[in-house]
Design an enzyme around this catalytic site. Structure first.
Site, PDB file in Angstrom:
ATOM      1  N   GLY A  46      49.502  38.609  37.303  1.00 33.41           N
ATOM      2  CA  GLY A  46      48.397  39.391  36.774  1.00 33.41           C
ATOM      3  C   GLY A  46      47.152  39.113  37.589  1.00 33.41           C
ATOM      4  N   GLN A  51      38.356  38.793  39.908  1.00 37.77           N
ATOM      5  CA  GLN A  51      38.969  37.810  40.814  1.00 37.77           C
ATOM      6  C   GLN A  51      38.923  38.256  42.266  1.00 37.77           C
ATOM      7  OE1 GLN A  51      42.691  37.360  38.225  1.00 37.77           O
ATOM      8  NE2 GLN A  51      42.468  35.315  39.092  1.00 37.77           N
ATOM      9  N   CYS A  93      46.431  29.744  37.378  1.00 35.55           N
ATOM     10  CA  CYS A  93      45.514  30.838  37.684  1.00 35.55           C
ATOM     11  C   CYS A  93      45.257  30.868  39.184  1.00 35.55           C
ATOM     12  CB  CYS A  93      44.203  30.636  36.928  1.00 35.55           C
ATOM     13  SG  CYS A  93      42.984  31.921  37.274  1.00 35.55           S
ATOM     14  N   LEU A  94      45.319  32.059  39.779  1.00 34.80           N
ATOM     15  CA  LEU A  94      45.096  32.179  41.221  1.00 34.80           C
ATOM     16  C   LEU A  94      43.672  31.764  41.606  1.00 34.80           C
ATOM     17  CD1 LEU A  94      46.894  35.615  41.826  1.00 34.80           C
ATOM     18  CD2 LEU A  94      47.772  33.332  42.376  1.00 34.80           C
ATOM     19  N   HIS A 135      45.223  36.145  29.183  1.00 34.74           N
ATOM     20  CA  HIS A 135      44.654  35.435  30.339  1.00 34.74           C
ATOM     21  C   HIS A 135      43.746  36.372  31.147  1.00 34.74           C
ATOM     22  CE1 HIS A 135      45.103  32.414  33.769  1.00 34.74           C
ATOM     23  NE2 HIS A 135      44.596  33.475  34.387  1.00 34.74           N
ATOM     24  N   GLU A 136      44.236  37.596  31.408  1.00 35.51           N
ATOM     25  CA  GLU A 136      43.438  38.531  32.220  1.00 35.51           C
ATOM     26  C   GLU A 136      42.235  39.074  31.450  1.00 35.51           C
ATOM     27  OE1 GLU A 136      44.008  38.260  35.215  1.00 35.51           O
ATOM     28  OE2 GLU A 136      46.046  37.473  35.055  1.00 35.51           O
ATOM     29  N   HIS A 139      39.554  36.694  31.720  1.00 37.12           N
ATOM     30  CA  HIS A 139      38.833  36.846  32.995  1.00 37.12           C
ATOM     31  C   HIS A 139      37.744  37.910  32.871  1.00 37.12           C
ATOM     32  CE1 HIS A 139      40.639  34.282  36.008  1.00 37.12           C
ATOM     33  NE2 HIS A 139      41.863  34.680  35.733  1.00 37.12           N
TER      34      HIS A 139
END
Ligand SMILES: [Zn+2]
Length: 171
Positions: A46, A51, A93-94, A135-136, A139
């Protein structure tokens, strides 16, 4: 299509609440294509627009590697409208490299948003789909997994990051 740079903690854009999308236009469709490419290249499941430095409420997701019943989709202005149960899951997480922590999430959620065609959509998710969506959406609200772990663990991560930076500067 282009692979974009993924911003890393503590980049300030990651802490900002993203703005709603007014019109699903060509620019948004292009952004989604680039985010999709960027997510796959990074082996992510995702990605939120902030990001890649665009502070608008757009996410892309493909949890197919974990749940083969799922495939790629993009969601604009997503909003959780119902939630149920609890689940603890180890998330990464990226934008927060080398941080894998158990986070408590809703087990099942319903999410409303807008599709790439500009249509209102509602989807139900459970398991990895529900976790990744939360999670997204976090963000998009400027919240990172670091904000959902204990203060002690957050401090340990910050210190480790600082040490690695200093080491990097010396090398
Ligand atoms: Zn993330």
């Amino acid at each position: 299509m282009a692979v974009l740079e993924i911003l890393k903690y503590p980049h300030p854009v990651l802490k900002k609440r993203c703005e709603p999308v007014e019109h699903v236009d060509e620019a948004i469709r292009k952004l989604v294509q680039d985010m999709r490419e960027t997510m796959y290249r990074a082996n992510g499941i995702g990605l939120a627009a902030c990001q890649v430095g665009v502070s608008c409420r757009v996410l892309v997701m493909d949890v197919g590697a974990v749940d083969p019943a799922q495939k790629f989709f993009a969601l604009i202005n997503p909003e959780i409208v119902a939630e149920e149960g609890e689940i603890d899951y180890e998330e990464g997480c990226l934008s927060v490299p080398d941080c894998n922590e158990k986070i408590r999430r809703w087990e099942k959620i319903r999410v409303r948003g807008i599709s790439l065609d500009g249509e209102a959509v509602e989807l139900a998710g459970e398991g990895i789909l529900a976790i990744a969506l939360q999670h997204e959406i976090d963000h998009l609200n400027g919240i990172l997994i670091l904000d959902r772990i204990s203060r002690l663990k957050r401090e340990i991560y910050r210190k480790r990051l600082k040490k690695e930076r200093e080491k990097g500067e010396r090398d």
